[in-house]
Scaffold this motif. Structure first.
Motif, PDB file in Angstrom:
ATOM      1  N   ASP A 130       0.814  -1.224   0.000  1.00  0.00           N
ATOM      2  CA  ASP A 130       0.000   0.000   0.000  1.00  0.00           C
ATOM      3  C   ASP A 130       0.846   1.273   0.000  1.00  0.00           C
ATOM      4  O   ASP A 130       1.994   1.266   0.449  1.00  0.00           O
ATOM      5  N   SER A 131       0.230   2.338  -0.449  1.00  0.00           N
ATOM      6  CA  SER A 131       0.884   3.641  -0.418  1.00  0.00           C
ATOM      7  C   SER A 131       1.173   4.037   1.038  1.00  0.00           C
ATOM      8  O   SER A 131       0.320   3.867   1.910  1.00  0.00           O
ATOM      9  N   GLY A 132       2.387   4.507   1.289  1.00  0.00           N
ATOM     10  CA  GLY A 132       2.733   5.015   2.611  1.00  0.00           C
ATOM     11  C   GLY A 132       3.330   3.987   3.556  1.00  0.00           C
ATOM     12  O   GLY A 132       3.695   4.317   4.691  1.00  0.00           O
ATOM     13  N   VAL A 133       3.482   2.733   3.123  1.00  0.00           N
ATOM     14  CA  VAL A 133       4.034   1.701   4.032  1.00  0.00           C
ATOM     15  C   VAL A 133       5.543   1.851   4.213  1.00  0.00           C
ATOM     16  O   VAL A 133       6.120   1.270   5.133  1.00  0.00           O
ATOM     17  N   GLY A 134       6.188   2.589   3.290  1.00  0.00           N
ATOM     18  CA  GLY A 134       7.624   2.845   3.441  1.00  0.00           C
ATOM     19  C   GLY A 134       8.510   2.163   2.416  1.00  0.00           C
ATOM     20  O   GLY A 134       9.702   1.959   2.666  1.00  0.00           O
ATOM     21  N   LYS A 135       7.984   1.862   1.251  1.00  0.00           N
ATOM     22  CA  LYS A 135       8.772   1.171   0.204  1.00  0.00           C
ATOM     23  C   LYS A 135       9.962   2.034  -0.241  1.00  0.00           C
ATOM     24  O   LYS A 135      11.093   1.564  -0.312  1.00  0.00           O
ATOM     25  N   THR A 136       9.659   3.294  -0.552  1.00  0.00           N
ATOM     26  CA  THR A 136      10.733   4.183  -1.031  1.00  0.00           C
ATOM     27  C   THR A 136      11.773   4.397   0.064  1.00  0.00           C
ATOM     28  O   THR A 136      12.983   4.341  -0.191  1.00  0.00           O
ATOM     29  N   CYS A 137      11.297   4.587   1.286  1.00  0.00           N
ATOM     30  CA  CYS A 137      12.228   4.804   2.405  1.00  0.00           C
ATOM     31  C   CYS A 137      13.094   3.574   2.648  1.00  0.00           C
ATOM     32  O   CYS A 137      14.279   3.702   2.953  1.00  0.00           O
ATOM     33  N   LEU A 138      12.517   2.392   2.494  1.00  0.00           N
ATOM     34  CA  LEU A 138      13.285   1.158   2.690  1.00  0.00           C
ATOM     35  C   LEU A 138      14.396   1.054   1.645  1.00  0.00           C
ATOM     36  O   LEU A 138      15.534   0.692   1.958  1.00  0.00           O
TER      37      LEU A 138
ATOM     38  N   ILE B  21       6.420  12.009   0.115  1.00  0.00           N
ATOM     39  CA  ILE B  21       6.238  12.219  -1.323  1.00  0.00           C
ATOM     40  C   ILE B  21       5.943  10.877  -1.953  1.00  0.00           C
ATOM     41  O   ILE B  21       6.819  10.005  -2.061  1.00  0.00           O
ATOM     42  N   SER B  22       4.693  10.696  -2.351  1.00  0.00           N
ATOM     43  CA  SER B  22       4.240   9.423  -2.901  1.00  0.00           C
ATOM     44  C   SER B  22       4.899   9.160  -4.261  1.00  0.00           C
ATOM     45  O   SER B  22       5.024  10.061  -5.080  1.00  0.00           O
ATOM     46  N   THR B  23       5.324   7.927  -4.464  1.00  0.00           N
ATOM     47  CA  THR B  23       5.971   7.561  -5.737  1.00  0.00           C
ATOM     48  C   THR B  23       4.961   7.612  -6.884  1.00  0.00           C
ATOM     49  O   THR B  23       3.821   7.194  -6.737  1.00  0.00           O
ATOM     50  N   VAL B  24       5.430   8.126  -7.999  1.00  0.00           N
ATOM     51  CA  VAL B  24       4.587   8.196  -9.202  1.00  0.00           C
ATOM     52  C   VAL B  24       5.032   7.077 -10.148  1.00  0.00           C
ATOM     53  O   VAL B  24       6.179   7.068 -10.605  1.00  0.00           O
TER      54      VAL B  24
ATOM     55  N   ALA C 273       4.679   2.371  -7.100  1.00  0.00           N
ATOM     56  CA  ALA C 273       3.732   3.266  -6.432  1.00  0.00           C
ATOM     57  C   ALA C 273       2.634   2.412  -5.812  1.00  0.00           C
ATOM     58  O   ALA C 273       2.085   1.528  -6.466  1.00  0.00           O
ATOM     59  N   GLY C 274       2.343   2.676  -4.550  1.00  0.00           N
ATOM     60  CA  GLY C 274       1.293   1.903  -3.882  1.00  0.00           C
ATOM     61  C   GLY C 274      -0.103   2.373  -4.235  1.00  0.00           C
ATOM     62  O   GLY C 274      -1.080   1.638  -4.050  1.00  0.00           O
ATOM     63  N   GLN C 275      -0.199   3.585  -4.748  1.00  0.00           N
ATOM     64  CA  GLN C 275      -1.529   4.133  -5.052  1.00  0.00           C
ATOM     65  C   GLN C 275      -2.237   3.320  -6.137  1.00  0.00           C
ATOM     66  O   GLN C 275      -1.628   2.953  -7.142  1.00  0.00           O
TER      67      GLN C 275
ATOM     68  N   ASN D 116       6.877  -3.117   8.138  1.00  0.00           N
ATOM     69  CA  ASN D 116       7.778  -1.957   8.271  1.00  0.00           C
ATOM     70  C   ASN D 116       7.293  -0.971   9.350  1.00  0.00           C
ATOM     71  O   ASN D 116       6.171  -1.045   9.807  1.00  0.00           O
ATOM     72  N   LYS D 117       8.157  -0.054   9.699  1.00  0.00           N
ATOM     73  CA  LYS D 117       7.958   0.987  10.735  1.00  0.00           C
ATOM     74  C   LYS D 117       7.945   0.372  12.134  1.00  0.00           C
ATOM     75  O   LYS D 117       7.231   0.831  13.033  1.00  0.00           O
ATOM     76  N   ALA D 118       8.732  -0.687  12.319  1.00  0.00           N
ATOM     77  CA  ALA D 118       8.801  -1.362  13.616  1.00  0.00           C
ATOM     78  C   ALA D 118       9.345  -0.451  14.717  1.00  0.00           C
ATOM     79  O   ALA D 118       9.189  -0.738  15.896  1.00  0.00           O
ATOM     80  N   ASP D 119       9.983   0.646  14.331  1.00  0.00           N
ATOM     81  CA  ASP D 119      10.500   1.605  15.322  1.00  0.00           C
ATOM     82  C   ASP D 119       9.377   2.379  16.002  1.00  0.00           C
ATOM     83  O   ASP D 119       9.547   2.869  17.121  1.00  0.00           O
ATOM     84  N   ALA D 120       8.211   2.471  15.333  1.00  0.00           N
ATOM     85  CA  ALA D 120       7.127   3.339  15.815  1.00  0.00           C
ATOM     86  C   ALA D 120       6.320   2.624  16.905  1.00  0.00           C
ATOM     87  O   ALA D 120       5.136   2.294  16.727  1.00  0.00           O
TER      88      ALA D 120
ATOM     89  N   SER E 274      12.601  -1.576   9.778  1.00  0.00           N
ATOM     90  CA  SER E 274      12.407  -0.138   9.962  1.00  0.00           C
ATOM     91  C   SER E 274      13.357   0.606   9.043  1.00  0.00           C
ATOM     92  O   SER E 274      14.579   0.501   9.180  1.00  0.00           O
ATOM     93  N   ALA E 275      12.762   1.353   8.141  1.00  0.00           N
ATOM     94  CA  ALA E 275      13.589   2.194   7.267  1.00  0.00           C
ATOM     95  C   ALA E 275      14.190   3.326   8.090  1.00  0.00           C
ATOM     96  O   ALA E 275      15.240   3.866   7.750  1.00  0.00           O
ATOM     97  N   LYS E 276      13.523   3.656   9.186  1.00  0.00           N
ATOM     98  CA  LYS E 276      13.992   4.768  10.025  1.00  0.00           C
ATOM     99  C   LYS E 276      15.239   4.373  10.821  1.00  0.00           C
ATOM    100  O   LYS E 276      16.244   5.077  10.807  1.00  0.00           O
TER     101      LYS E 276
END
Ligand SMILES: Nc1nc2c(ncn2[C@@H]2O[C@H](COP(=O)(O)OP(=O)(O)OP(=O)(O)O)[C@@H](O)[C@H]2O)c(=O)[nH]1
Ligand SMILES: [Mg+2]
Length: 253
Positions: free
Chosen positions: A68-76, A91-94, A118-120, A174-178, A204-206
């Motif tokens: 899905d959009s926003g899960v952190g693919k680009t950040c990973l 910034i959502s991937t296009v 893009a997850g969108q 993802n986002k296991a840090d949160a 966690s990409a963070k």
């Protein structure tokens, strides 16, 4: 063994109509809808060639990031490629984008060409065209977003429809840090992964948690499959991941 070269860094694709199969391997990375993809299939060692780039490799594979959009693919991907976290506004991937990274696996240079989709929903038809060429898929959900977890089954249906039957698949929470925002327990991720017989880990990409491990495990599996001798035992991706996580005290950056 002969070595191929691959491109370091990012480039941009001019084409908006190119398909994943009809382009030459420039070794560059692309950006935007229908970024031009290198030609199909595993690149095997014994066919020497040089691209206009800096880094040698022996064998190459395509890995796709989906979810899905926003899960952190680009950040990973940015964490893996550059060791940095893209904080700040989202910034959502296009369409689709790719980056290359060469890993050293058992004295072999394995190039991963990693496609960031893009997850969108509106870009689904673009990304569907790329599934077919993927050797591995990293399917992400966000542990702070229940809907992204609930959508994993729909993503798996899509994967079965469009990807190769023997595609290497891994589920990443993802986002296991949160910690404070978490709504999906690790055990829920483990249970779902077990149900669908796919290896699983939280990332966690963070913080960088398990990011290197996720890509390295996939690279090992792909390399093993391609170069395996007939009498050699098969590489067990799930066992490898579990062993590596245990030896690092569960999780590692
Ligand atoms: N806390 C935390 N935030 C993250 C992590 N990974 C990504 N984010 C944040 O989540 C948001 C979305 O990240 P992206 O990587 O752009 O998401 P995406 O999956 O590529 O989204 P699309 O391109 O729309 O498909 C951004 O605001 C990131 O900063 C993580 O591991 N931890
Ligand atoms: Mg993205």
């Amino acid at each position: 063994m002969s070595r191929k070269k691959t491109m370091k860094g990012k480039g941009s694709s001019k084409s908006s109509t190119s398909s994943p199969n009809n382009n030459k391997d420039t070794g560059k990375s692309g950006r935007g809808i229908g970024a031009s993809a290198p030609s199909n299939g595993v690149v095997y060692p014994s066919r020497p060639s040089l691209s206009n780039s800096g880094e040698f490799y022996d064998i190459a594979f395509k890995v796709m990031l989906v979810g899905d959009s926003g899960v952190g693919k680009t950040c990973l991907l940015v964490r893996f490629k550059d060791g940095a976290f893209l904080a700040g506004s989202f910034i959502s991937t296009v369409g689709i984008d790719f980056r290359n990274k060469v890993l050293n696996i058992d004295a072999l240079k394995v190039k991963l060409q990693i496609w960031d989709t893009a997850g969108q929903e509106r870009f689904r038809s673009v990304t569907h065209a790329y599934y077919r060429d993927a050797h591995a898929l990293l399917l992400l959900y966000d542990v702070t977003n229940k809907a992204s977890f609930d959508n994993i089954k729909a993503w798996l249906t899509e994967i079965h429809e469009y990807a190769q039957q023997d595609v290497v698949l891994m589920l990443l929470g993802n986002k296991a840090d949160a910690t404070h925002e978490r709504v999906v327990k690790r055990e829920e991720g483990e249970k779902l992964a077990k149900e669908f017989a796919v290896p699983f880990m939280e990332t966690s990409a963070k913080s960088g948690l398990n990011v290197e491990l996720a890509f390295t495990a996939v690279a090992r599996e792909l390399k093993h499959r391609s170069l395996k001798e007939p009498d050699e035992p098969t590489f067990q991706l799930e066992d490898y991941v579990n062993k590596e996580m245990k030896s690092a005290g569960c999780c590692r950056t």
